[in-house]
Design a protein around this motif. Structure first.
Motif, PDB file in Angstrom:
ATOM      1  N   THR A  11      33.617  41.812 126.965  1.00  0.00           N
ATOM      2  CA  THR A  11      33.567  41.289 125.603  1.00  0.00           C
ATOM      3  C   THR A  11      34.526  40.115 125.458  1.00  0.00           C
ATOM      4  OG1 THR A  11      32.989  43.429 124.626  1.00  0.00           O
ATOM      5  CG2 THR A  11      34.112  41.876 123.191  1.00  0.00           C
ATOM      6  N   THR A  12      34.117  39.094 124.718  1.00  0.00           N
ATOM      7  CA  THR A  12      35.031  37.997 124.405  1.00  0.00           C
ATOM      8  C   THR A  12      36.008  38.474 123.332  1.00  0.00           C
ATOM      9  OG1 THR A  12      33.368  36.324 124.924  1.00  0.00           O
ATOM     10  CG2 THR A  12      35.204  35.640 123.527  1.00  0.00           C
ATOM     11  N   VAL A  13      37.292  38.452 123.657  1.00  0.00           N
ATOM     12  CA  VAL A  13      38.328  38.932 122.734  1.00  0.00           C
ATOM     13  C   VAL A  13      38.819  37.779 121.872  1.00  0.00           C
ATOM     14  CG1 VAL A  13      40.673  39.870 122.568  1.00  0.00           C
ATOM     15  CG2 VAL A  13      39.035  40.845 124.198  1.00  0.00           C
ATOM     16  N   VAL A  14      38.851  38.025 120.567  1.00  0.00           N
ATOM     17  CA  VAL A  14      39.259  37.042 119.570  1.00  0.00           C
ATOM     18  C   VAL A  14      40.459  37.597 118.816  1.00  0.00           C
ATOM     19  CG1 VAL A  14      38.498  35.728 117.548  1.00  0.00           C
ATOM     20  CG2 VAL A  14      36.860  36.279 119.379  1.00  0.00           C
ATOM     21  N   ALA A  15      41.441  36.753 118.529  1.00  0.00           N
ATOM     22  CA  ALA A  15      42.622  37.197 117.783  1.00  0.00           C
ATOM     23  C   ALA A  15      42.387  37.019 116.288  1.00  0.00           C
ATOM     24  CB  ALA A  15      43.855  36.412 118.219  1.00  0.00           C
ATOM     25  N   ASP A  16      42.540  38.096 115.550  1.00  0.00           N
ATOM     26  CA  ASP A  16      42.356  38.068 114.097  1.00  0.00           C
ATOM     27  C   ASP A  16      43.718  37.839 113.443  1.00  0.00           C
ATOM     28  OD1 ASP A  16      41.060  38.199 111.691  1.00  0.00           O
ATOM     29  OD2 ASP A  16      40.982  40.393 111.616  1.00  0.00           O
ATOM     30  N   GLN A  29      40.267  34.268 123.583  1.00  0.00           N
ATOM     31  CA  GLN A  29      39.380  33.110 123.736  1.00  0.00           C
ATOM     32  C   GLN A  29      39.322  32.296 122.452  1.00  0.00           C
ATOM     33  OE1 GLN A  29      37.770  31.955 126.373  1.00  0.00           O
ATOM     34  NE2 GLN A  29      36.427  30.450 125.413  1.00  0.00           N
ATOM     35  N   ASP A  30      39.161  32.993 121.325  1.00  0.00           N
ATOM     36  CA  ASP A  30      39.039  32.366 120.009  1.00  0.00           C
ATOM     37  C   ASP A  30      40.058  32.982 119.057  1.00  0.00           C
ATOM     38  OD1 ASP A  30      36.711  31.285 121.187  1.00  0.00           O
ATOM     39  OD2 ASP A  30      35.440  32.831 120.275  1.00  0.00           O
ATOM     40  N   ALA A  31      40.108  32.435 117.838  1.00  0.00           N
ATOM     41  CA  ALA A  31      40.943  33.026 116.794  1.00  0.00           C
ATOM     42  C   ALA A  31      40.235  32.892 115.451  1.00  0.00           C
ATOM     43  CB  ALA A  31      42.311  32.354 116.734  1.00  0.00           C
ATOM     44  N   THR A  32      40.475  33.859 114.578  1.00  0.00           N
ATOM     45  CA  THR A  32      39.897  33.824 113.242  1.00  0.00           C
ATOM     46  C   THR A  32      41.002  33.901 112.195  1.00  0.00           C
ATOM     47  OG1 THR A  32      39.609  36.230 113.183  1.00  0.00           O
ATOM     48  CG2 THR A  32      37.752  34.931 113.957  1.00  0.00           C
ATOM     49  N   THR A  33      40.787  33.232 111.080  1.00  0.00           N
ATOM     50  CA  THR A  33      41.714  33.322 109.954  1.00  0.00           C
ATOM     51  C   THR A  33      40.898  33.574 108.687  1.00  0.00           C
ATOM     52  OG1 THR A  33      41.641  30.942 109.502  1.00  0.00           O
ATOM     53  CG2 THR A  33      43.351  31.711 111.023  1.00  0.00           C
ATOM     54  N   ASN A  34      41.585  33.981 107.633  1.00  0.00           N
ATOM     55  CA  ASN A  34      40.979  34.113 106.310  1.00  0.00           C
ATOM     56  C   ASN A  34      42.072  33.848 105.283  1.00  0.00           C
ATOM     57  OD1 ASN A  34      42.371  36.626 105.659  1.00  0.00           O
ATOM     58  ND2 ASN A  34      40.959  37.641 107.057  1.00  0.00           N
ATOM     59  N   PRO A  35      41.755  33.741 104.002  1.00  0.00           N
ATOM     60  CA  PRO A  35      42.782  33.430 103.004  1.00  0.00           C
ATOM     61  C   PRO A  35      43.956  34.403 103.009  1.00  0.00           C
ATOM     62  CG  PRO A  35      40.611  33.157 102.056  1.00  0.00           C
ATOM     63  CD  PRO A  35      40.403  33.766 103.408  1.00  0.00           C
ATOM     64  N   SER A  36      43.695  35.678 103.262  1.00  0.00           N
ATOM     65  CA  SER A  36      44.770  36.670 103.285  1.00  0.00           C
ATOM     66  C   SER A  36      45.715  36.417 104.450  1.00  0.00           C
ATOM     67  CB  SER A  36      44.187  38.084 103.373  1.00  0.00           C
ATOM     68  OG  SER A  36      43.277  38.317 102.318  1.00  0.00           O
ATOM     69  N   LEU A  37      45.160  36.126 105.628  1.00  0.00           N
ATOM     70  CA  LEU A  37      45.983  35.863 106.806  1.00  0.00           C
ATOM     71  C   LEU A  37      46.756  34.557 106.663  1.00  0.00           C
ATOM     72  CD1 LEU A  37      43.531  36.936 109.665  1.00  0.00           C
ATOM     73  CD2 LEU A  37      45.512  38.195 108.810  1.00  0.00           C
ATOM     74  N   ILE A  88      44.371  28.116 122.333  1.00  0.00           N
ATOM     75  CA  ILE A  88      43.162  28.852 122.706  1.00  0.00           C
ATOM     76  C   ILE A  88      42.133  27.880 123.274  1.00  0.00           C
ATOM     77  CG2 ILE A  88      43.495  30.712 121.021  1.00  0.00           C
ATOM     78  CD1 ILE A  88      41.399  29.306 119.242  1.00  0.00           C
ATOM     79  N   PRO A  89      41.267  28.357 124.173  1.00  0.00           N
ATOM     80  CA  PRO A  89      40.250  27.466 124.744  1.00  0.00           C
ATOM     81  C   PRO A  89      38.971  27.377 123.915  1.00  0.00           C
ATOM     82  CG  PRO A  89      40.214  29.572 125.878  1.00  0.00           C
ATOM     83  CD  PRO A  89      41.349  29.642 124.892  1.00  0.00           C
ATOM     84  N   GLY A  90      38.799  28.302 122.964  1.00  0.00           N
ATOM     85  CA  GLY A  90      37.525  28.408 122.258  1.00  0.00           C
ATOM     86  C   GLY A  90      37.548  27.926 120.818  1.00  0.00           C
ATOM     87  N   VAL A 128      35.000  24.414 115.978  1.00  0.00           N
ATOM     88  CA  VAL A 128      35.300  24.990 114.665  1.00  0.00           C
ATOM     89  C   VAL A 128      34.114  25.814 114.170  1.00  0.00           C
ATOM     90  CG1 VAL A 128      35.927  24.493 112.265  1.00  0.00           C
ATOM     91  CG2 VAL A 128      36.767  22.997 114.116  1.00  0.00           C
ATOM     92  N   LEU A 129      34.404  27.016 113.680  1.00  0.00           N
ATOM     93  CA  LEU A 129      33.396  27.817 112.989  1.00  0.00           C
ATOM     94  C   LEU A 129      33.779  27.889 111.524  1.00  0.00           C
ATOM     95  CD1 LEU A 129      32.855  30.840 115.431  1.00  0.00           C
ATOM     96  CD2 LEU A 129      31.665  28.635 115.367  1.00  0.00           C
ATOM     97  N   ILE A 130      32.854  27.533 110.661  1.00  0.00           N
ATOM     98  CA  ILE A 130      33.076  27.618 109.220  1.00  0.00           C
ATOM     99  C   ILE A 130      32.744  29.036 108.773  1.00  0.00           C
ATOM    100  CG2 ILE A 130      32.355  26.785 106.960  1.00  0.00           C
ATOM    101  CD1 ILE A 130      33.955  24.725 108.548  1.00  0.00           C
ATOM    102  N   LYS A 131      33.728  29.715 108.202  1.00  0.00           N
ATOM    103  CA  LYS A 131      33.508  31.092 107.758  1.00  0.00           C
ATOM    104  C   LYS A 131      32.977  31.107 106.329  1.00  0.00           C
ATOM    105  CE  LYS A 131      36.213  34.593 108.791  1.00  0.00           C
ATOM    106  NZ  LYS A 131      37.423  35.435 108.895  1.00  0.00           N
ATOM    107  N   LEU A 132      31.891  31.837 106.148  1.00  0.00           N
ATOM    108  CA  LEU A 132      31.248  31.986 104.843  1.00  0.00           C
ATOM    109  C   LEU A 132      30.951  33.459 104.608  1.00  0.00           C
ATOM    110  CD1 LEU A 132      28.587  29.156 105.300  1.00  0.00           C
ATOM    111  CD2 LEU A 132      30.564  29.010 103.778  1.00  0.00           C
ATOM    112  N   ALA A 133      31.067  33.900 103.370  1.00  0.00           N
ATOM    113  CA  ALA A 133      30.666  35.267 103.032  1.00  0.00           C
ATOM    114  C   ALA A 133      29.154  35.392 103.209  1.00  0.00           C
ATOM    115  CB  ALA A 133      31.061  35.591 101.597  1.00  0.00           C
ATOM    116  N   ALA A 134      28.699  36.560 103.659  1.00  0.00           N
ATOM    117  CA  ALA A 134      27.278  36.729 103.977  1.00  0.00           C
ATOM    118  C   ALA A 134      26.435  37.037 102.737  1.00  0.00           C
ATOM    119  CB  ALA A 134      27.092  37.818 105.029  1.00  0.00           C
ATOM    120  N   THR A 135      26.530  36.129 101.745  1.00  0.00           N
ATOM    121  CA  THR A 135      25.606  36.160 100.610  1.00  0.00           C
ATOM    122  C   THR A 135      24.342  35.404 101.009  1.00  0.00           C
ATOM    123  OG1 THR A 135      26.500  34.095  99.704  1.00  0.00           O
ATOM    124  CG2 THR A 135      27.538  36.162  98.962  1.00  0.00           C
TER     125      THR A 135
END
Length: 316
Positions: A11-16, A29-37, A88-90, A128-135
């Motif tokens: 599995t590709t491991v991503v840091a949250d 490999q990748d990292a994710t952020t959100n407003p709380s983080l 990160i490379p991803g 870059v991945l643009i994060k959007l709520a799944a509405t």
């Protein structure tokens, strides 16, 4: 071999997290952020320069006071992403303001703005991945953005209807939330113990994985929001898993054998007819947990976005 390194084989491991020290330590490999983080990250003294730079940028750009606050907030989002990308490379996932979650057009405009800010600093959009709520609105925004080579990460995903609509719209990546689903069932005493076959968050991701692979959908599945390492281990083999630093640490310190649990199907079935908007809304509405958790998630991300803007307002 520790379980973190073993997991990386399947599995590709991503840091949250937005914490650079954790990213350097666990080498995802990748990292994710959100407003709380981001709010948590900005509360650390070592990151005060991000706030100063964002305020200076917004003042120089000018405009109405409210516009300057938004510009400063967008600048912090991107500056933190640029910093993380050094380690990160991803991909880095950067989240659109949750208050825009019910406007396809506004999400598209904000995504373009974020990508422009990255490209101004020499970061290509393919990192870059643009994060959007799944509405429904955000899923359709992601479909349009992909035509411009702007890739999206559809987050706050709780229902199978959301997962289907994302795949049918050829969204790049989804983040089904394991832990928040689990929390909802525990809070209502609907499950009394933890196991692979009883954890509704794990079951949800397994169902999506099986469905996607059988129908040969290319949308990447990235399990998110974990409460314990057992949930992670049960989903070994999932395309990606985004994991918080405390659970990465636990995986790294554990040397018990880890085996792959999710394996893609080699027999492909013809995909069903795509859901219409009416069908999507009805199917999603049939899942009380998903309706509640999606709404709650949007409200909470919007709350933390406002808190960040209040911090910026004091510095303007």
């Amino acid at each position: 071999m520790n379980q973190l390194n073993a997991l990386k084989k399947f599995t590709t491991v991503v840091a949250d997290t937005g914490d650079i020290k954790s990213i350097c330590k666990y080498k995802p490999q990748d990292a994710t952020t959100n407003p709380s983080l981001i709010l948590q990250t900005m509360s650390l003294n070592i990151n005060q320069n991000f706030i100063i730079q964002a305020v200076q940028y917004a003042k120089k750009k000018g405009g109405l006071y409210e516009e300057q606050i938004i510009n400063a907030s967008d600048k912090i989002l991107v500056d933190l992403g640029v910093e993380i990308l050094k380690y990160i490379p991803g991909y880095i996932s950067s989240e659109v303001d949750a208050r825009l979650s019910f406007s396809k057009e506004k999400c598209i405009l904000k995504a373009r703005k974020i990508i422009d800010l990255y490209e101004e600093q020499g970061i290509m959009r393919n990192r870059v991945l643009i994060k959007l709520a799944a509405t429904w609105e955000c899923i359709k925004a992601a479909e349009e953005l992909k035509k411009e080579n702007i890739l999206c990460n559809l987050t706050l995903l709780f229902s199978f209807a959301q997962a289907r609509a994302c795949a049918e719209s050829n969204v790049f990546l989804i983040s089904p939330f394991v832990g928040r689903i689990y929390d909802w069932y525990v809070s209502r005493n609907l499950i009394d113990n933890f196991s692979k076959d009883k954890d509704p968050g794990v079951i949800s991701v397994c169902k999506i994985y099986d469905y996607y692979k059988k129908h040969n959908y290319k949308t990447i599945i990235m399990g998110a929001s974990f409460r314990n390492i057992q949930q992670i281990l049960y989903l070994s083999g999932c395309d990606r898993l985004t994991i918080s630093p405390n659970l990465l640490k636990e995986l790294e310190s554990n040397t018990e054998k880890l085996e792959r649990n999710l394996v893609p199907d080699s027999i492909f079935l013809t995909p069903p007819k795509a859901l219409s908007e009416e069908e999507f809304r009805w199917e999603h509405n049939q899942d009380p947990m998903a309706v509640e958790k999606l709404s709650e998630g949007i409200r909470n991300f919007a709350r933390d976005q406002l808190l960040l803007e209040k911090i910026l307002a004091k510095k303007m």
